[in-house]
Scaffold this active site. Structure first.
Site, PDB file in Angstrom:
ATOM      1  CG  ASP A 191      -1.983  -1.084   1.151  1.00 17.59           C
ATOM      2  OD1 ASP A 191      -1.839  -1.997   0.319  1.00 17.59           O
ATOM      3  OD2 ASP A 191      -2.933  -1.044   1.944  1.00 17.59           O
ATOM      4  NE  ARG A 194      -1.793   1.273  12.611  1.00 20.19           N
ATOM      5  CZ  ARG A 194      -0.899   0.495  12.036  1.00 20.19           C
ATOM      6  NH1 ARG A 194       0.376   0.635  12.354  1.00 20.19           N
ATOM      7  NH2 ARG A 194      -1.250  -0.412  11.152  1.00 20.19           N
ATOM      8  CG  ASP A 204      -4.831   0.938  11.603  1.00 20.84           C
ATOM      9  OD1 ASP A 204      -5.036   0.896  12.834  1.00 20.84           O
ATOM     10  OD2 ASP A 204      -4.184   0.071  10.995  1.00 20.84           O
ATOM     11  CB  SER A 227      -4.023  -6.710   5.082  1.00 24.54           C
ATOM     12  OG  SER A 227      -3.640  -5.513   5.719  1.00 24.54           O
TER      13      SER A 227
END
Length: 413
Positions: A15, A95, A124, A176
């Site tokens: 990504d 995060r 996220d 993922s």
């Protein structure tokens, strides 16, 4: 005319590799790639070189593992926060730290925007953006998955091939994954159908429980004020301690979960998570709290733990409520000091012994043998007072029932 700068949260994966080139092609931005090392096992020299060769004008590799463990993992561990009874929040609390570092680099480099690779369907995007807004609301946020024409990871593969971007996945290996020192998550692919049993070949940190040793292993974890400091009598730095427990737990298939969870954005998702060392620490910490915390504090702290987990999962790390809960949690941890022995066997982790200089367990009081410290006759008065509301209610009901019988008898006569 000087080009504007954008800071990209960069991993070198599919990504973000595509996003780097897309930002350059679409907006003519100068892209500054920032890879935040929270313990993922990557070749960071290669990641940096890939970012530069893909078009970034500068690439940062930031080692924040120590900060991650001490300022994000340990506070959550002390709180006992677990999302929906299973998830130890491995991606969730990484995060806000990554977002914090992105903001710092953006301010340093004079970038007008921060870009991330979170999708428009996931959690996220909220975690990144809520944290960025809390730290610097003047920085623009770009989320390509919400605006570009690419609709799937397969489309990203095609875009990468078209733009000569080397990628680490193929259309056959489409999972993922997110990894750090605490855990690794697996989503997508055949996991999207909850009827499909996951394949044990996806494991990265652990062996399958069925393939773990046939003999159980024992490990002792020592805590000081709620923070783990030693394993089997040997002290380790925070990073070394988590890495050591990951190896121990992974070898015995500890901490593998396959769950369907409720995302913040309103949909359910399915993922397989590996958290070997974290599972050991949570079990040990919970056992030590049972030894050192009183009943009222333990019961109330469960409510705090649930709320804490919700805040962390939802990306609300930098909030007044989270800071206030930390103050409460820290006050409960002043006596959570001691050692816990755990038994590891084919995917199970069980606390089997515990000791603390602040233990509230008193053998003289609880013994079934003869003792001189507890008068059992005292229990009668305690029970009478404890059950007094029930007694009063029962008396009232009894009196009313008797009056009804009397009235009924009068009517018969």
């Amino acid at each position: 005319m000087k080009k504007e700068k954008v800071v990209l949260a960069y991993s070198g994966g599919l990504d973000t590799s595509v996003i780097l080139k897309w930002l350059e092609n679409t907006y003519q931005y100068e892209v500054i790639a920032v890879c935040v090392d929270v313990g993922q096992e990557d070749d960071f020299a290669a990641v940096k070189q890939k970012a530069l060769s893909t078009g970034a004008i500068k690439a940062y590799i930031l080692d924040v593992k120590e900060e991650f463990v001490t300022d994000y993992i340990y506070p959550t561990l002390k709180a006992g926060a677990v999302y929906e009874d299973d998830y130890l929040l491995g991606t969730s609390f990484a995060r806000p730290l990554i977002a914090k570092k992105l903001v710092e680099i953006a301010e340093k480099e004079g970038a007008i925007a921060i870009a991330h690779g979170a999708t428009g369907k996931g959690n996220d995007q909220v975690r990144f953006e809520a944290s960025i807004k809390a730290l610097n609301p003047y920085i623009k946020i770009i989320a390509p998955w919400r605006v570009w024409d690419l609709k799937s990871r397969e489309d990203c593969v095609d875009y990468a091939l078209k733009n000569n971007i080397p990628i680490p996945v193929t259309k056959k290996d489409i999972y993922s994954r997110d990894s750090n020192i605490w855990h690794i998550s697996h989503e997508g692919g055949n996991l999207e159908n909850p009827w499909n049993e996951h394949d044990e070949n996806i494991y990265k940190m652990s062996v399958a429980p069925e393939k773990a040793p046939d003999t159980p292993a024992y490990v002792e974890v020592q805590f000081s004020h709620g923070i783990p400091v030693a394993i089997d009598g040997f002290q380790y730095s925070p990073v070394e301690l988590v890495e050591k427990l990951n190896k121990i737990g992974g070898a015995h298939g500890i901490g593998i979960i396959d769950i369907v969870e409720n995302r913040l954005v309103g949909m359910k998702s399915r993922g397989v998570y590996e958290t070997p060392g974290g599972t050991i620490l949570y079990e040990a910490h919970k056992s030590l709290e049972k030894l050192t915390l009183d009943r009222a504090t333990m019961n109330f702290k469960k409510n705090i733990a649930e709320k804490y987990a919700q805040l962390v999962y939802d990306g609300l790390w930098f909030t007044p409520l989270k800071e206030a809960l930390d103050q409460f949690v820290d006050s409960t941890q002043q006596y959570v000091t001691g050692i816990v022995k755990l038994k590891l066997y084919k995917g199970t982790c069980t606390a089997v012994a515990s000791a603390s200089p602040y233990s509230l367990y008193n053998e003289e009081f609880v013994t079934f043998g003869e003792d001189d410290v507890y008068n059992q006759k005292d229990a009668e008065g305690f029970i009478n007072l404890f059950a007094l509301p029930l007694t009063i209610r029962s008396l009232m009901k009894y009196d009313k029932d008797q009056q009804k019988k009397i009235n009924k008898n009068k009517q018969v006569i």
